[in-house]
Motif scaffolding. Structure first.
Motif, PDB file in Angstrom:
ATOM      1  N   LEU A  74      31.695  62.864  19.182  1.00 19.67           N
ATOM      2  CA  LEU A  74      31.351  61.459  19.334  1.00 19.67           C
ATOM      3  C   LEU A  74      30.684  61.290  20.699  1.00 19.67           C
ATOM      4  O   LEU A  74      31.238  61.711  21.715  1.00 19.67           O
ATOM      5  CB  LEU A  74      32.628  60.613  19.265  1.00 19.67           C
ATOM      6  CG  LEU A  74      32.515  59.121  19.497  1.00 19.67           C
ATOM      7  CD1 LEU A  74      31.701  58.460  18.402  1.00 19.67           C
ATOM      8  CD2 LEU A  74      33.925  58.518  19.553  1.00 19.67           C
ATOM      9  N   ASN A 103      27.107  56.024  10.974  1.00 18.59           N
ATOM     10  CA  ASN A 103      26.916  56.795  12.205  1.00 18.59           C
ATOM     11  C   ASN A 103      25.462  57.223  12.330  1.00 18.59           C
ATOM     12  O   ASN A 103      24.828  57.576  11.342  1.00 18.59           O
ATOM     13  CB  ASN A 103      27.783  58.055  12.205  1.00 18.59           C
ATOM     14  CG  ASN A 103      29.249  57.763  12.281  1.00 18.59           C
ATOM     15  OD1 ASN A 103      29.660  56.733  12.800  1.00 18.59           O
ATOM     16  ND2 ASN A 103      30.066  58.657  11.759  1.00 18.59           N
ATOM     17  N   PHE A 119      27.201  62.386  17.166  1.00 21.51           N
ATOM     18  CA  PHE A 119      26.998  61.117  16.466  1.00 21.51           C
ATOM     19  C   PHE A 119      27.470  59.934  17.288  1.00 21.51           C
ATOM     20  O   PHE A 119      28.353  60.053  18.132  1.00 21.51           O
ATOM     21  CB  PHE A 119      27.697  61.128  15.100  1.00 21.51           C
ATOM     22  CG  PHE A 119      29.199  61.053  15.166  1.00 21.51           C
ATOM     23  CD1 PHE A 119      29.844  59.832  15.054  1.00 21.51           C
ATOM     24  CD2 PHE A 119      29.961  62.192  15.323  1.00 21.51           C
ATOM     25  CE1 PHE A 119      31.236  59.750  15.114  1.00 21.51           C
ATOM     26  CE2 PHE A 119      31.348  62.133  15.377  1.00 21.51           C
ATOM     27  CZ  PHE A 119      31.988  60.904  15.278  1.00 21.51           C
ATOM     28  N   THR A 120      26.822  58.795  17.008  1.00 24.27           N
ATOM     29  CA  THR A 120      27.156  57.516  17.629  1.00 24.27           C
ATOM     30  C   THR A 120      27.350  56.495  16.516  1.00 24.27           C
ATOM     31  O   THR A 120      26.444  56.318  15.688  1.00 24.27           O
ATOM     32  CB  THR A 120      26.015  57.042  18.552  1.00 24.27           C
ATOM     33  OG1 THR A 120      25.767  58.050  19.537  1.00 24.27           O
ATOM     34  CG2 THR A 120      26.353  55.722  19.222  1.00 24.27           C
ATOM     35  N   PRO A 121      28.497  55.831  16.448  1.00 26.34           N
ATOM     36  CA  PRO A 121      28.678  54.771  15.457  1.00 26.34           C
ATOM     37  C   PRO A 121      27.722  53.607  15.758  1.00 26.34           C
ATOM     38  O   PRO A 121      27.584  53.205  16.912  1.00 26.34           O
ATOM     39  CB  PRO A 121      30.131  54.332  15.652  1.00 26.34           C
ATOM     40  CG  PRO A 121      30.781  55.430  16.431  1.00 26.34           C
ATOM     41  CD  PRO A 121      29.696  56.067  17.243  1.00 26.34           C
ATOM     42  N   ALA A 126      31.749  51.396  11.460  1.00 26.54           N
ATOM     43  CA  ALA A 126      31.842  52.697  12.122  1.00 26.54           C
ATOM     44  C   ALA A 126      32.284  52.532  13.574  1.00 26.54           C
ATOM     45  O   ALA A 126      33.095  53.322  14.073  1.00 26.54           O
ATOM     46  CB  ALA A 126      30.504  53.417  12.049  1.00 26.54           C
TER      47      ALA A 126
END
Length: 132
Positions: A74, A103, A119-121, A126
């Motif tokens: 993350l 995401n 990944f970035t929500p 998310a």
């Protein structure tokens, strides 16, 4: 039960540890010349040399032979990180892409061919799921 870490077996442990230090910004803690850990707030990426395999079970793991696991991190801004990674990563599988589950994900391979997902929500759902 508590999930603690995932371990990668590496033929060249120094190369792989160096790669993960560069892409994560996390300094590895070395137990000895055959074992290092990159610790984050919620999990640890352990990297062991092939010399550690016989301690568990001879022949049970081979370096650079993973075709099922994706190592996921993350990150605050996957798009900004993608620009920085272009000088470190040689094998991008995709550019940052928004996934149906909310995401924004960047998939690439480490030097041993293991898949890595940063990944970035980006959707409210998310963001709430990963709100740490």
């Amino acid at each position: 039960m508590d999930f603690v870490s995932i371990r990668i077996i590496a033929g060249d442990i120094n190369r792989l540890v160096g790669f993960y230090e560069k892409i994560t910004g996390v300094q590895a803690t070395w137990g000895n010349e055959d074992f290092a850990e990159l610790r984050t707030a919620h999990g640890t990426l352990a990297i062991g040399s092939t010399r550690t395999v016989p301690l568990f079970a001879p022949g049970s793991a081979r370096p650079a032979d993973n075709h099922t696991v994706i190592i996921e991190f993350l990150v605050p801004d996957v798009d900004a990180l993608y620009e920085k990674l272009k000088t470190v990563v040689e094998d991008f599988v995709n550019e940052p892409t928004t996934m149906p589950w909310g995401n924004r994900a960047l998939l690439f391979r480490d030097p041993d061919g293991n898949l890595v997902n940063f990944f970035t929500p980006v959707t409210p759902e998310a963001t709430e799921k990963f709100g740490r």
